[in-house]
Scaffold this motif. Structure first.
Motif: not given
Length: 428
Positions: A251-253, A258-265, A278-289, A298-303
């Motif tokens: 789990q990573i905050a 304002n470009g509608s993006t997040v930077r994660l790993k 907004l500040k979101l909590d990213a739950h990162v697994s091997e295959s998805e975020v 609020v959103c599910q993405l392939p990692r």
């Protein structure tokens, strides 16, 4: 041959065939008089009598249920594809050294997350836990280096994982992979088995990742079945499993720009524009975020597994249509061509009317978001084949026509004999 002995004394590892070729060049009289096989036998005898000592390996006595070993093995040599696309991956390999029981899980990095998944998959398949868990000394997933020191210690996250499982963490010495020789040897055997089964199967392609994992599970299960006696001894000595698995996500905050993006790993993902600021909590697994806000998804993405950003045009198209001038210089513009046909259409629009091309292309993307990407792509492809310029109005008209087209239904003709048979049964 004294000359050969001189070279061998200086460099015992010298390649024999190359040495003979050098000697024949230096002394032409040797050509035709010394055969390669004869020379190789002579070198072998010399090494036995005068060569340096060879490395000694010390077989170990393994106690059942005492230890498990875990390590990663790159699997590029298998040339696996998923639905026709190359599948770059590793195998997280879990092995019991006493019985050589094993399980392999698909993963994409040598990370603590993949280690948790692989280790717990092994323990839960066994139904118990060993007393010790061994890993190598090079993994950043398990170790941390103290500043100003070469000393490596287990990091807090890995230590917490081991405490949850109630296993004692151990590691090999730096630069000594042979100390974890069982899992290293098991790598070779596993890859050989997978290759053999792929040959029998007749294809390296799988419809999806789950089918490939099932294929690997079957290979491991068959190999484990050959060791039933030793495995039974291991099972008898295992400790009970914890009440639940340790979380297999990290789990990573993250903050939504304002470009509608997040930077994660070190990767960039787009998210729906309503989440900006907004500040979101990213739950990162091997295959998805999975992204959550106040505990709600609020959103599910392939990692992402490559440095290429993941920008989904559906997240931002509404605002791009309002600001078409932002498209041409947009740093993620290339990500807004979902398939080759969209790129080809944009090039056609630019060639026909460069000034309005961006606005027209964005309207096509908006249609794809609203009416379906596959449907729009099919019409775009048809337009290109016909030589028609696929302007938004033309595409929208064709979409409407396709939706309004009546569906042909074959007329129903009842078989009256079936009713006669039914009446006969009732009267009887």
């Amino acid at each position: 041959m004294p000359e050969a002995a001189r070279y061998l004394e200086a460099a015992p590892e010298i390649e024999v065939k190359g040495l003979l070729a050098h000697l024949k060049q230096a002394k032409p009289e040797l050509a035709g008089t010394v055969a390669l096989r004869t020379f190789q036998r002579g070198v072998k005898v010399w090494k036995a009598l005068h060569g340096p000592p060879k490395e000694v390996f010390f077989p170990q006595a393994h106690e059942p249920a005492r230890a498990a070993q875990f390590d990663w093995k790159r699997a590029a040599e298998l040339e696996i594809t998923i639905a026709g696309a190359p599948f770059d991956h590793l195998l997280g390999h879990f092995v019991l050294p006493c019985s050589n029981w094993q399980r392999a899980t698909i993963c994409f990095s040598e990370s603590l997350t993949s280690l948790r998944v692989g280790v717990q998959a092994g323990y839960w398949a066994l139904g118990g836990v060993t007393r010790e868990l061994w890993t190598d000394n090079s993994s950043t997933a398990t170790h941390t280096i103290k500043r100003g020191s070469d000393e490596r210690t287990f990091n807090d996250a890995y230590a917490a994982f081991c405490r949850h499982l109630k296993v004692s963490p151990h590691t090999i010495n730096v630069g000594c992979p042979n100390e974890q020789g069982d899992v290293e040897s098991a790598h070779r055997h596993l890859i050989r088995r997978i290759r053999t089964h792929l040959t029998i199967r007749g294809s390296n392609d799988f419809p999806h990742q789950a089918a490939y994992q099932e294929f690997i599970d079957g290979i491991c299960a068959a190999a484990n079945g050959l060791r039933a006696g030793k495995v039974a001894d291991e099972l008898a000595g295992l400790r009970p499993l914890p009440a639940s698995r340790y979380p297999e996500t990290e789990q990573i905050a993250v903050n939504v720009t304002n470009g509608s993006t997040v930077r994660l790993k070190q990767h960039t993902y787009s998210v729906p524009a309503k989440l900006i600021g907004l500040k979101l909590d990213a739950h990162v697994s091997e295959s998805e975020v999975r992204l959550t806000y106040e505990g709600r998804e609020v959103c599910q993405l392939p990692r992402l597994q490559s440095p290429k950003p993941r920008i989904d045009y559906r997240h931002i198209i509404t605002w791009l249509v309002r600001k078409p001038g932002a498209f041409r210089g947009y740093i993620y513009r290339e990500e807004l061509f979902p398939t080759v046909v969209f790129r080809q259409v944009y090039d056609q629009l630019c060639a026909a009317d460069d000034a309005s091309a961006d606005a027209q292309y964005l309207k096509l993307l908006e249609l794809a978001a609203e009416r379906g990407e596959a449907e729009v792509a099919q019409i775009l492809g048809a337009c290109l084949r016909e030589g028609a310029l696929p302007r938004p109005q033309l595409v929208e008209d064709r979409l409407g026509a396709a939706e309004a087209a009546p569906v042909a239904v074959a007329p129903f003709t009842p078989d009256l004999k079936a009713y006669d048979a039914l009446l006969t049964e009732v009267s009887a």
